[in-house]
Design a protein around this motif. Structure first.
Motif, PDB file in Angstrom:
ATOM      1  N   MET A   1       0.830  -1.200   0.000  1.00 22.72           N
ATOM      2  CA  MET A   1       0.000   0.000   0.000  1.00 22.72           C
ATOM      3  C   MET A   1       0.867   1.253   0.000  1.00 22.72           C
ATOM      4  O   MET A   1       0.535   2.265  -0.635  1.00 22.72           O
ATOM      5  CB  MET A   1      -0.935   0.002   1.205  1.00 22.72           C
ATOM      6  N   SER A   2       1.977   1.198   0.695  1.00 24.48           N
ATOM      7  CA  SER A   2       2.912   2.332   0.707  1.00 24.48           C
ATOM      8  C   SER A   2       3.512   2.549  -0.681  1.00 24.48           C
ATOM      9  O   SER A   2       3.694   3.691  -1.120  1.00 24.48           O
ATOM     10  CB  SER A   2       4.021   2.079   1.730  1.00 24.48           C
ATOM     11  N   LEU A   3       3.805   1.448  -1.374  1.00 21.32           N
ATOM     12  CA  LEU A   3       4.345   1.550  -2.731  1.00 21.32           C
ATOM     13  C   LEU A   3       3.321   2.170  -3.673  1.00 21.32           C
ATOM     14  O   LEU A   3       3.666   3.020  -4.513  1.00 21.32           O
ATOM     15  CB  LEU A   3       4.756   0.161  -3.218  1.00 21.32           C
ATOM     16  N   ILE A   4       2.062   1.776  -3.551  1.00 20.33           N
ATOM     17  CA  ILE A   4       0.995   2.379  -4.358  1.00 20.33           C
ATOM     18  C   ILE A   4       0.911   3.864  -4.091  1.00 20.33           C
ATOM     19  O   ILE A   4       0.824   4.685  -5.018  1.00 20.33           O
ATOM     20  CB  ILE A   4      -0.353   1.700  -4.064  1.00 20.33           C
ATOM     21  N   ALA A   5       0.953   4.248  -2.807  1.00 21.38           N
ATOM     22  CA  ALA A   5       0.868   5.665  -2.441  1.00 21.38           C
ATOM     23  C   ALA A   5       2.020   6.459  -3.048  1.00 21.38           C
ATOM     24  O   ALA A   5       1.824   7.589  -3.526  1.00 21.38           O
ATOM     25  CB  ALA A   5       0.863   5.814  -0.918  1.00 21.38           C
ATOM     26  N   LEU A   6       3.213   5.887  -3.063  1.00 17.14           N
ATOM     27  CA  LEU A   6       4.370   6.589  -3.628  1.00 17.14           C
ATOM     28  C   LEU A   6       4.181   6.875  -5.114  1.00 17.14           C
ATOM     29  O   LEU A   6       4.469   7.991  -5.593  1.00 17.14           O
ATOM     30  CB  LEU A   6       5.641   5.764  -3.417  1.00 17.14           C
ATOM     31  N   PHE A   7       3.698   5.884  -5.863  1.00 20.35           N
ATOM     32  CA  PHE A   7       3.503   6.098  -7.300  1.00 20.35           C
ATOM     33  C   PHE A   7       2.344   7.055  -7.572  1.00 20.35           C
ATOM     34  O   PHE A   7       2.397   7.838  -8.536  1.00 20.35           O
ATOM     35  CB  PHE A   7       3.286   4.759  -8.007  1.00 20.35           C
ATOM     36  N   VAL A   8       1.292   6.998  -6.754  1.00 18.48           N
ATOM     37  CA  VAL A   8       0.183   7.950  -6.917  1.00 18.48           C
ATOM     38  C   VAL A   8       0.685   9.380  -6.702  1.00 18.48           C
ATOM     39  O   VAL A   8       0.371  10.292  -7.482  1.00 18.48           O
ATOM     40  CB  VAL A   8      -0.963   7.615  -5.939  1.00 18.48           C
TER      41      VAL A   8
ATOM     42  N   GLU B   1      -5.620  13.587 -12.524  1.00 15.39           N
ATOM     43  CA  GLU B   1      -6.357  14.782 -12.086  1.00 15.39           C
ATOM     44  C   GLU B   1      -7.585  14.447 -11.243  1.00 15.39           C
ATOM     45  O   GLU B   1      -7.999  15.262 -10.401  1.00 15.39           O
ATOM     46  CB  GLU B   1      -6.795  15.615 -13.297  1.00 15.39           C
ATOM     47  N   VAL B   2      -8.166  13.285 -11.454  1.00 11.89           N
ATOM     48  CA  VAL B   2      -9.372  12.929 -10.703  1.00 11.89           C
ATOM     49  C   VAL B   2      -9.045  12.422  -9.302  1.00 11.89           C
ATOM     50  O   VAL B   2      -9.951  12.257  -8.475  1.00 11.89           O
ATOM     51  CB  VAL B   2     -10.212  11.871 -11.450  1.00 11.89           C
ATOM     52  N   VAL B   3      -7.786  12.166  -9.034  1.00 16.25           N
ATOM     53  CA  VAL B   3      -7.383  11.745  -7.683  1.00 16.25           C
ATOM     54  C   VAL B   3      -7.276  12.984  -6.800  1.00 16.25           C
ATOM     55  O   VAL B   3      -6.631  13.966  -7.153  1.00 16.25           O
ATOM     56  CB  VAL B   3      -6.038  10.994  -7.710  1.00 16.25           C
ATOM     57  N   THR B   4      -7.927  12.933  -5.655  1.00 15.40           N
ATOM     58  CA  THR B   4      -7.935  14.063  -4.727  1.00 15.40           C
ATOM     59  C   THR B   4      -7.334  13.641  -3.393  1.00 15.40           C
ATOM     60  O   THR B   4      -6.938  12.487  -3.202  1.00 15.40           O
ATOM     61  CB  THR B   4      -9.371  14.568  -4.501  1.00 15.40           C
ATOM     62  N   GLU B   5      -7.318  14.577  -2.457  1.00 13.34           N
ATOM     63  CA  GLU B   5      -6.821  14.260  -1.124  1.00 13.34           C
ATOM     64  C   GLU B   5      -7.724  13.250  -0.417  1.00 13.34           C
ATOM     65  O   GLU B   5      -7.307  12.598   0.541  1.00 13.34           O
ATOM     66  CB  GLU B   5      -6.690  15.519  -0.280  1.00 13.34           C
ATOM     67  N   GLU B   6      -8.948  13.091  -0.920  1.00 17.86           N
ATOM     68  CA  GLU B   6      -9.839  12.077  -0.358  1.00 17.86           C
ATOM     69  C   GLU B   6      -9.288  10.675  -0.631  1.00 17.86           C
ATOM     70  O   GLU B   6      -9.312   9.800   0.242  1.00 17.86           O
ATOM     71  CB  GLU B   6     -11.245  12.207  -0.965  1.00 17.86           C
TER      72      GLU B   6
ATOM     73  N   LEU C   1      -6.109   9.996  -1.330  1.00 20.59           N
ATOM     74  CA  LEU C   1      -4.858   9.892  -0.579  1.00 20.59           C
ATOM     75  C   LEU C   1      -5.146   9.578   0.888  1.00 20.59           C
ATOM     76  O   LEU C   1      -4.428   8.788   1.520  1.00 20.59           O
ATOM     77  CB  LEU C   1      -4.065  11.189  -0.693  1.00 20.59           C
ATOM     78  N   HIS C   2      -6.208  10.183   1.410  1.00 19.75           N
ATOM     79  CA  HIS C   2      -6.607   9.941   2.789  1.00 19.75           C
ATOM     80  C   HIS C   2      -6.903   8.457   3.013  1.00 19.75           C
ATOM     81  O   HIS C   2      -6.490   7.861   4.025  1.00 19.75           O
ATOM     82  CB  HIS C   2      -7.839  10.791   3.112  1.00 19.75           C
ATOM     83  N   ASP C   3      -7.598   7.834   2.069  1.00 17.71           N
ATOM     84  CA  ASP C   3      -7.917   6.415   2.216  1.00 17.71           C
ATOM     85  C   ASP C   3      -6.678   5.534   2.103  1.00 17.71           C
ATOM     86  O   ASP C   3      -6.552   4.519   2.795  1.00 17.71           O
ATOM     87  CB  ASP C   3      -8.960   6.003   1.173  1.00 17.71           C
ATOM     88  N   LEU C   4      -5.746   5.912   1.227  1.00 22.06           N
ATOM     89  CA  LEU C   4      -4.479   5.183   1.171  1.00 22.06           C
ATOM     90  C   LEU C   4      -3.740   5.309   2.497  1.00 22.06           C
ATOM     91  O   LEU C   4      -3.163   4.335   3.001  1.00 22.06           O
ATOM     92  CB  LEU C   4      -3.611   5.717   0.026  1.00 22.06           C
ATOM     93  N   GLY C   5      -3.761   6.502   3.060  1.00 22.94           N
ATOM     94  CA  GLY C   5      -3.145   6.716   4.369  1.00 22.94           C
ATOM     95  C   GLY C   5      -3.805   5.889   5.456  1.00 22.94           C
ATOM     96  O   GLY C   5      -3.140   5.396   6.376  1.00 22.94           O
ATOM     97  N   LYS C   6      -5.117   5.726   5.349  1.00 22.13           N
ATOM     98  CA  LYS C   6      -5.834   4.877   6.319  1.00 22.13           C
ATOM     99  C   LYS C   6      -5.339   3.437   6.253  1.00 22.13           C
ATOM    100  O   LYS C   6      -5.157   2.775   7.287  1.00 22.13           O
ATOM    101  CB  LYS C   6      -7.335   4.909   6.033  1.00 22.13           C
TER     102      LYS C   6
END
Length: 406
Positions: free
Chosen positions: A232-239, A249-254, A256-261
Motif C-alpha cells: 500500500m505504501s508503494l501504491i501511495a508513492l507512485f500515486v 487529475e481525478v485523484v484528490t486528497e480524499e 490519498l486519505h484512504d491510502l493513508g488509512k
C-alpha cells in the motif's frame, strides 16, 4: 474527460534512475557472488532470498488490493487503479527472479539456508523427520511453481479485463452487470489462491522453514501484514509521483486519505500480530518455541528486532494518526518510504537469524541488491503505466470514484 492527461510519458530522469539502480543491483550481485559465493555461499543466497521474496510479495500485494476492493464493490480506487495494475506487472520479472533464486537454493543443496535439505541430518532429527512430508525439494518446487505461476496468470487476467473497457465501452446496463460479474469471479479466484499461498503455505516454505525446528500458526498472517502495508505504501508513492507530474487529475486528497488509512491500519494490524506471536510464545516458555526469539531478543539482533517496532509501529502511529497527515502528500510519501524500509529490515531478520545467529552482517551488498530490485520496480511499473490510459474511464463504477468523499 478528453482534457485530462490520460497517457503517461516516462520522464528521462525517471528512466535513468531506474537504469542506474538496476546497474547497481547487477554489480552488487556479481561482486557479492565473488565475495561470498565460494567460501560463504549462505551469505550470498540469504541476501538474494531476502530481497527477491520481499519485493515479490509487496508488488503482488497490489493485485490483492485490486481484487479485494473489486469483491467489496469498492469504487474509490478506480481513480488510480492503473497504478496498482502497473505495479502488479512487476510480479512477472520479480517472480522469475525469485523462482530462480529459490530453485538454486534447493537444487544447489544450500542446507545452510534450509536445514531440511540435508538428508542425513533429517534422518537423525525427530522434528525435521516429522515434517519431511512437506519439507522436501519436490513439494517445495511444485508449490513454488504453482504459487508464482498462478499469481502471474490471474493477475494478467485481471489487468486484461480492466483494459478491455478502454476500447470497448459498455453499451447497456446488462453488459455492465455481466462485466461486474466476470470481474468478481476472477477477483475471487485470485483471492482464494492468494489465501492458499501468501496467507498460508508459501511463507511456511520460503521463510519459516529457515528455522525448521520452530513453527507459528500466525507466521503467514504476519508475513501478509508486512507485505501488504508495504504494498500500500508503494501504491501511495507512485500515486504521489504521478500527481506531482500533473497526472491523475481525478485523484484528490480524499483518495490519498484512504491510502493513508490503509497504511495506518495495517501498521497497527502488523503490530498486533508482532506482539501476539511474541507474547504467546514467551508466555508458553516452551524451548522449541522460544528458540526462535532468543537470538532476536537477547542476541546480536536485538537492536534490529526492536527497531522494527519503532519504525513499523510507533512512527506510523504517531505521524499518521492525525487526519491532516493522511491528506498531506509530503508526510504520506515520507511515511511510505519509512514503512517499506522498515519491513525490508523486518524481512532481513526473518531470513538472516537462522543461518547467522551470532552476528549481524548487513552491509553494502544487501543495500546494493535492494537498489537493483527497486530499479526493476521503477522500470517495469513505468513501462506498464505508459502502455495504457491512466484512467479506467469506462468502468461502471468510475463516476463514484470521481465524486468520492471520505
Amino acid at each position: 474527460m478528453s482534457s485530462f492527461k490520460e497517457q503517461f510519458e516516462i520522464p528521462g530522469r525517471f528512466r535513468n534512475i531506474s537504469f542506474a539502480l538496476m546497474a547497481v543491483g547487477i554489480v552488487s550481485v556479481i561482486v557479492g557472488f565473488f565475495m561470498y559465493g565460494s567460501h560463504e555461499p549462505a551469505r550470498f543466497w540469504a541476501t538474494m532470498l531476502h530481497n527477491s521474496v520481499f519485493f515479490l510479495l509487496i508488488t503482488n500485494a497490489s493485485m490483492f488490493f485490486i481484487c479485494a476492493t473489486t469483491l467489496a464493490m469498492g469504487s474509490w480506487q478506480l481513480a488510480f487503479r492503473r497504478v496498482p495494475e502497473a505495479i502488479s506487472k512487476c510480479v512477472i520479472p520479480l517472480g522469475i527472479i525469485a523462482l530462480i533464486v529459490l530453485l538454486c537454493i534447493v537444487l544447489g543443496d544450500q542446507h545452510h539456508i534450509y536445514h531440511w535439505l540435508d538428508k542425513d541430518h533429517v534422518q537423525h532429527d525427530t522434528i525435521l523427520k516429522g515434517k519431511a512430508g512437506f519439507l522436501n525439494p519436490t513439494f517445495f518446487i511444485v508449490w513454488t511453481l504453482l504459487s508464482i505461476g498462478l499469481w502471474i496468470a490471474l493477475g494478467h487476467k485481471m489487468r486484461q479485463l480492466s483494459r478491455y473497457l478502454d476500447e470497448n465501452p459498455l453499451a447497456s446496463v446488462a453488459e455492465g452487470r455481466k462485466y461486474v460479474f466476470k470481474s468478481t469471479i476472477w477477483s475471487a479466484l485470485f483471492i482464494v489462491w492468494f489465501a492458499l499461498t501468501v496467507a498460508s503455505v508459501t511463507p511456511w516454505l520460503w521463510l519459516m522453514s529457515i528455522d525448521a525446528h520452530w513453527y507459528s500458526t500466525m507466521y503467514s498472517w504476519y508475513t501478509f501484514a508486512s507485505s501488504f502495508v508495504s504494498g500500500m505504501s508503494l501504491i501511495a508513492l507512485f500515486v504521489i509521483f504521478l500527481k506531482n507530474r500533473g497526472y491523475l487529475e481525478v485523484v484528490t486528497e480524499e483518495h490519498l486519505h484512504d491510502l493513508g488509512k490503509f497504511m495506518f491500519a495495517f501498521s497497527i494490524f502488523w503490530t498486533y500480530l508482532w506482539f501476539s506471536q511474541y507474547m504467546l510464545i514467551w508466555y508458553a516458555n516452551i524451548p522449541e518455541e522460544t528458540v526462535y526469539f532468543k537470538p532476536r531478543v537477547q542476541g546480536v539482533y536485538k537492536g534490529i528486532f526492536f527497531l522494527n517496532l519503532i519504525v513499523n509501529f510507533l512512527v506510523p502511529l504517531l505521524l499518521l494518526m492525525r487526519r491532516s497527515a493522511k491528506r498531506n502528500y509530503t508526510s504520506v510519501a515520507i511515511l511510505a518510504v519509512l514503512i517499506i524500509f522498515g519491513h525490508w529490515v523486518d524481512f532481513y531478520q526473518m531470513v538472516f537469524v537462522g543461518p547467522f545467529k551470532d552476528h549481524v552482517d548487513l552491509n553494502l551488498f544487501d543495500f546494493g541488491v535492494a537498489a537493483g530490485f527497486v530499479g526493476i520496480i521503477m522500470f517495469s511499473t513505468g513501462r506498464a503505466l505508459a502502455k495504457a490510459p491512466l484512467l479506467a474511464k469506462n468502468d461502471p463504477f468510475f463516476k463514484e470514484s470521481v465524486i468520492h468523499h471520505t
